[in-house]
Structure formats: C-alpha cells, structure tokens
Design a protein around this motif. Structure first.
Motif, PDB file in Angstrom:
ATOM      1  N   GLU A  43     115.101  49.796  15.735  1.00 37.72           N
ATOM      2  CA  GLU A  43     115.941  50.367  16.798  1.00 37.72           C
ATOM      3  C   GLU A  43     117.365  49.836  16.704  1.00 37.72           C
ATOM      4  O   GLU A  43     118.326  50.583  16.886  1.00 37.72           O
ATOM      5  N   ARG A  44     117.507  48.559  16.419  1.00 38.47           N
ATOM      6  CA  ARG A  44     118.846  47.976  16.291  1.00 38.47           C
ATOM      7  C   ARG A  44     119.586  48.570  15.109  1.00 38.47           C
ATOM      8  O   ARG A  44     120.784  48.864  15.190  1.00 38.47           O
ATOM      9  N   ARG A  45     118.887  48.719  13.974  1.00 35.37           N
ATOM     10  CA  ARG A  45     119.529  49.316  12.801  1.00 35.37           C
ATOM     11  C   ARG A  45     119.948  50.752  13.087  1.00 35.37           C
ATOM     12  O   ARG A  45     121.052  51.162  12.712  1.00 35.37           O
ATOM     13  N   LEU A  46     119.099  51.518  13.770  1.00 35.67           N
ATOM     14  CA  LEU A  46     119.458  52.891  14.110  1.00 35.67           C
ATOM     15  C   LEU A  46     120.712  52.915  14.990  1.00 35.67           C
ATOM     16  O   LEU A  46     121.618  53.727  14.774  1.00 35.67           O
ATOM     17  N   ALA A  47     120.786  52.001  15.956  1.00 37.66           N
ATOM     18  CA  ALA A  47     121.970  51.938  16.818  1.00 37.66           C
ATOM     19  C   ALA A  47     123.220  51.583  16.006  1.00 37.66           C
ATOM     20  O   ALA A  47     124.286  52.182  16.198  1.00 37.66           O
ATOM     21  N   VAL A  48     123.104  50.642  15.089  1.00 36.11           N
ATOM     22  CA  VAL A  48     124.240  50.251  14.256  1.00 36.11           C
ATOM     23  C   VAL A  48     124.658  51.415  13.354  1.00 36.11           C
ATOM     24  O   VAL A  48     125.849  51.719  13.221  1.00 36.11           O
ATOM     25  N   TYR A  49     123.684  52.080  12.742  1.00 36.61           N
ATOM     26  CA  TYR A  49     123.987  53.212  11.874  1.00 36.61           C
ATOM     27  C   TYR A  49     124.673  54.330  12.663  1.00 36.61           C
ATOM     28  O   TYR A  49     125.632  54.935  12.189  1.00 36.61           O
ATOM     29  N   SER A  50     124.204  54.596  13.865  1.00 35.03           N
ATOM     30  CA  SER A  50     124.794  55.644  14.703  1.00 35.03           C
ATOM     31  C   SER A  50     126.201  55.269  15.142  1.00 35.03           C
ATOM     32  O   SER A  50     127.114  56.104  15.119  1.00 35.03           O
ATOM     33  N   MET A 104     125.841  43.410   8.509  1.00 40.79           N
ATOM     34  CA  MET A 104     124.801  42.431   8.874  1.00 40.79           C
ATOM     35  C   MET A 104     123.398  43.031   8.852  1.00 40.79           C
ATOM     36  O   MET A 104     122.459  42.390   8.402  1.00 40.79           O
ATOM     37  N   LEU A 105     123.244  44.249   9.363  1.00 42.25           N
ATOM     38  CA  LEU A 105     121.902  44.796   9.550  1.00 42.25           C
ATOM     39  C   LEU A 105     121.529  45.935   8.600  1.00 42.25           C
ATOM     40  O   LEU A 105     120.371  46.304   8.512  1.00 42.25           O
ATOM     41  N   GLY A 106     122.503  46.489   7.915  1.00 42.74           N
ATOM     42  CA  GLY A 106     122.232  47.649   7.071  1.00 42.74           C
ATOM     43  C   GLY A 106     121.627  47.269   5.738  1.00 42.74           C
ATOM     44  O   GLY A 106     121.873  46.192   5.204  1.00 42.74           O
TER      45      GLY A 106
END
Length: 180
Positions: A43-50, A104-106
């Motif tokens: 969920e965090r990665r999806l938020a960062v990607y968005s 950081m998260l991708g």
C-alpha cells in the motif's frame, strides 16, 4: 503410584497436544503478521508510485498548455510561458519529495522507468520557446511511451495485471452541417 503411571500416557498426550496447538497458533500468527506487513508495504509503495506520477503529470500538463500557446499543441487552455514559470517551479518543487520517496521504496525497475519518463518531460522544450510542431509531436510520443513504461513497471512490481495504455482513441466526428 500405580494410578499415576496409568494416567501418565493420557497426561503426556494432553501436554503434547497443548504444545502442538500452541506451536501451530504461533506459526499461524507469524504468517498472518508477515502477510499483513507485506500488504502494508505494498500500500505504501502504491501511494508513493501514485504521488510520483501525479507530480510528473503536473509538469506535463503545464508544458501541454505552454506548447499550445507556442502553436505546437492543442490544449484547450493555452498558457504563456511567463505565466507558466511559477507553475513549473511549483511542479518541480512538488516532484522532489515524491522522487525521494520513490527512491526509498520503489523497485529498481520502477525507479529506472520513472527516470526514463521524467527526462522526456517537455519542460526544456517549452522554456526554450521552441515552435516546431513536428519535434513537439515526437517529444510528446516519447513522453507517453515513458509514462506507459513507468505504469507497466509499477503494475509488475505490485503484481497487478496489465493495464490500459492510456492512449485514448477519440471517435472521429462528422462536422455538423450549418442549419438554415
């Protein structure tokens, strides 16, 4: 003592059963925790990607508007470069934090595709005031391919099925004859 020895097998069975139940419960809780933790990170990665895509898209939209003012694009709300400069600066300032979060998260593939997309953003073209519609269309095609590559990498990283290419095919409309 004889009574105790007779009940010892049953007592050992209860102890072994309780220990087995406890171990099964602990393993089940650990597995559930790992699944929930993986879902939270996803969920965090999806938020960062968005967030990153939104920040790049802000710059893209402003450049579309400036290109229309330069006679290269077809955006319905053309914007002169002088008025666009603060919007471009704001979009760039907004992209920096989302870009850091992406680093950081991708995944490596997503970050590489994000880089390929952002370097094709047409900001330099419009800042230079170029007025060549053919080179604008080529740049526009590269930007769209970069965006598509980014979204494809994001979907693969998140385990999502392939998505839409975002290349809208608009229906051809016949001109309405003038009424008499």
């Amino acid at each position: 003592m004889d009574a105790f020895l007779q009940q010892l097998p049953a007592l050992l069975g209860v102890v072994i059963g309780a220990l087995g139940s406890y171990l099964a419960l602990v393993r089940s809780d650990q597995a559930r925790f790992r699944r929930e933790e993986a879902a939270r990170w996803e969920e965090r990665r999806l938020a960062v990607y968005s967030d990153y895509a939104r920040s790049v898209k802000k710059t893209v939209t402003v450049t579309y508007r400036v290109a229309a003012a330069l006679g290269c694009g077809t955006h319905p709300d053309p914007l002169p470069l002088d008025e666009a400069k603060p919007l471009l600066a704001e979009a760039n300032d907004g992209r920096d934090p989302s870009g850091e979060a992406l680093l950081m998260l991708g995944s490596v593939e997503v970050v590489d595709q994000a880089r390929a997309w952002v370097v094709t953003v047409m900001e330099r073209y419009v800042r230079e005031g170029q007025r060549d519609p053919e080179s604008w269309q080529a740049l526009l095609a590269r930007q769209r391919a970069g965006r598509e590559g980014y979204y494809t990498a994001v979907r693969e990283d998140l385990g999502l099925p392939p998505g839409h290419s975002a290349r809208w095919r608009l229906p051809v409309t016949e001109p309405v004859p003038p009424q008499r």
